[in-house]
Design an enzyme around this catalytic site. Sequence first.
Site, short mmCIF file in Angstrom:
data_model
loop_
_atom_site.label_atom_id
_atom_site.label_comp_id
_atom_site.label_asym_id
_atom_site.label_seq_id
_atom_site.Cartn_x
_atom_site.Cartn_y
_atom_site.Cartn_z
N ASP A 79 -9.24 1.73 3.75
CA ASP A 79 -8.58 0.50 4.22
C ASP A 79 -7.32 0.18 3.41
OD1 ASP A 79 -10.42 0.01 6.20
OD2 ASP A 79 -11.62 -1.40 5.01
N GLU B 26 -5.58 9.64 15.11
CA GLU B 26 -4.55 8.68 15.54
C GLU B 26 -3.30 9.32 16.13
OE1 GLU B 26 -5.17 5.74 16.16
OE2 GLU B 26 -7.00 5.39 15.00
#
Length: 584
Positions: free
Chosen positions: A365, A308
């Site tokens: 998550d 990312e």
Amino acid sequence: MPRLDPHSYNDSTQPETETLDWKARVDFRTRRLHAEVTLTLKEASAGPLDLDTRELDIRAVVDGQGKPLPFTLSPPEPILGSRLRVELPPGLRQLTVRYRTSPQASALQWLTPPQTAGGQHPFLFSQCQAIHARSVIPLQDTPRIRIRYKAALTLPKALKAVMAAGFVRREEPGVEAVEHYEMPQPIPPYLLAFAVGSLACKDLGPRSRVWAEPELLEEAAAEFEDVDAMLRVAESLFGPYEWERFDLLTMPPSFPYGGMENPRLTFLTPTLLAGDKSLVNVVAHELAHSWTGNLVTNASAEHFWLNESFTVFAERRILEALAGKEEAALHAAIGRRSLETALEHFRAHPQLTVLRTHLAGIDPDDVFSQIPYEKGYLMLCAMEGVVGREAFDVYLRKYIDTFRFQALTTEDWVAFTERELPGVLAKVNAEAYLHQPGVPDSAPTPRSGRLEELQRLKGTVPSAEAVKGWTPTEWQLFLEWMPADTSRDMIRALDERFRFTQSHNSEVLVSWLVAALRAHYAPALERAESFLGEVGRMKYLKPLYSALHSTQEYRAKARELFQRYAERYHPIARQGLENILSRA
Ligand code: BES
Ligand code: ZN
């Protein structure tokens, strides 16, 4: 029994899968995929083979001749799912698993016709990152192992299937249609993706088209029409595009992310359709993943920052080339603000604010945040600052070239960087970014004329004159920077002058609603109530539900709204919101 990825049952001493051949029949009535998958291993082998599964109903495991192979399915673990262990007889290279998915499969969302733009047809889509591919296919669900695949999806004739793969052909042998796809480039399992629904497409350039429900197609085509120019800019920065096509799929509103970099077919939230191309940085971001993430991949969720932060860095370079330094600086400032919010959120868990995380026993998550995006971005900017842009670009290209079609760890990255840019890691205090909580004081701050102008107006009700020519990015930052104790009178004055509650830009709207809810501004509550029913993007749901939940007066409302809308949200989003609403 070396398990290198804490989120997979994969045992690195066992043979690796080379290709998958997947056949699935999409059954909207029972919300199941009736499927079989043939795994071909890199070499003939013997002994146990451990696969990841979640809530799969395994019917049979057979060899190439259809002869049953012994297997055991372990009881489910909350994060990992169930281990499927197949006993391979000597010399076996191919095995087939027959199974069906659960209606609750964590990767899948089954939409009823009223949940779509057209309202006539059902819709199904997958979201496999981080560890949901195992709820769709039994496989080695770790990004360390790349696979090529073939797929055949059987679906109702009125519908179209799209996949993050190359289209081969559509057949209509009987009452149903079969669509064949093939993915020749090896991908980590989290990049497996498909959608089925009433879908139409429009070409945007020689390598790109946009898919959407017919009702949204023209709007989407207009919003994303510049994608080919973006692709060419990205190639000039990072080297040739390796995935042949860069198509876009406009998702139904319940898509839980802004974008997902599924190779050849990026999935995008319809909240990007602002009408003025103001949110296309998300497209730039997903495109950038074609190099950083899809070519060069993190070895596990513990190294997610590699995917990312390089992608955010690349996204802002694309943005700079297309829209200028000022626009890129505004985005960097918004990123910095979101980093502060994330650090605040993890105040009680500083060990989760490092870049190189340790996630055994932790669901990726549950700890998803802007930290790997923006803290890593700051480190890369600091490195660029030390060596200069030219040298850093050479380094970036070499990084991509060295690790293309591979997965790497933070430790691999450190070793590579020490070799290519000796001493730079020490100069920027990389140790602090990688292994220590928070952000080093030495972290670079974005600077620009427009940012200074905004700084001056921070916390005021500016005149119409002062804001002439502001882009939505400036408005968003203005709102993000609004002091937490801004009075309700001031909020009302701002809304009367600038009509934020009616904004069509979802970023501006959500930044506004969060600020206005803090001040108990009634029109914001009303807008938030409807918005939470229209959109399933977690980036918006989480702050809005958090804002409601953290206000005594609105807490019951938050629960009530979640109960009303939970059905509409993707399983991943539902889980995320349950975590927020169960906080004391
Ligand atoms: N790959 C991510 C989305 C993701 C991350 C899905 C982790 C599942 C697990 C995607 O590239 C992403 O970062 N999307 C952002 C876009 C933004 C940074 C421009 C989003 O959805 O907001
Ligand atoms: Zn990303």
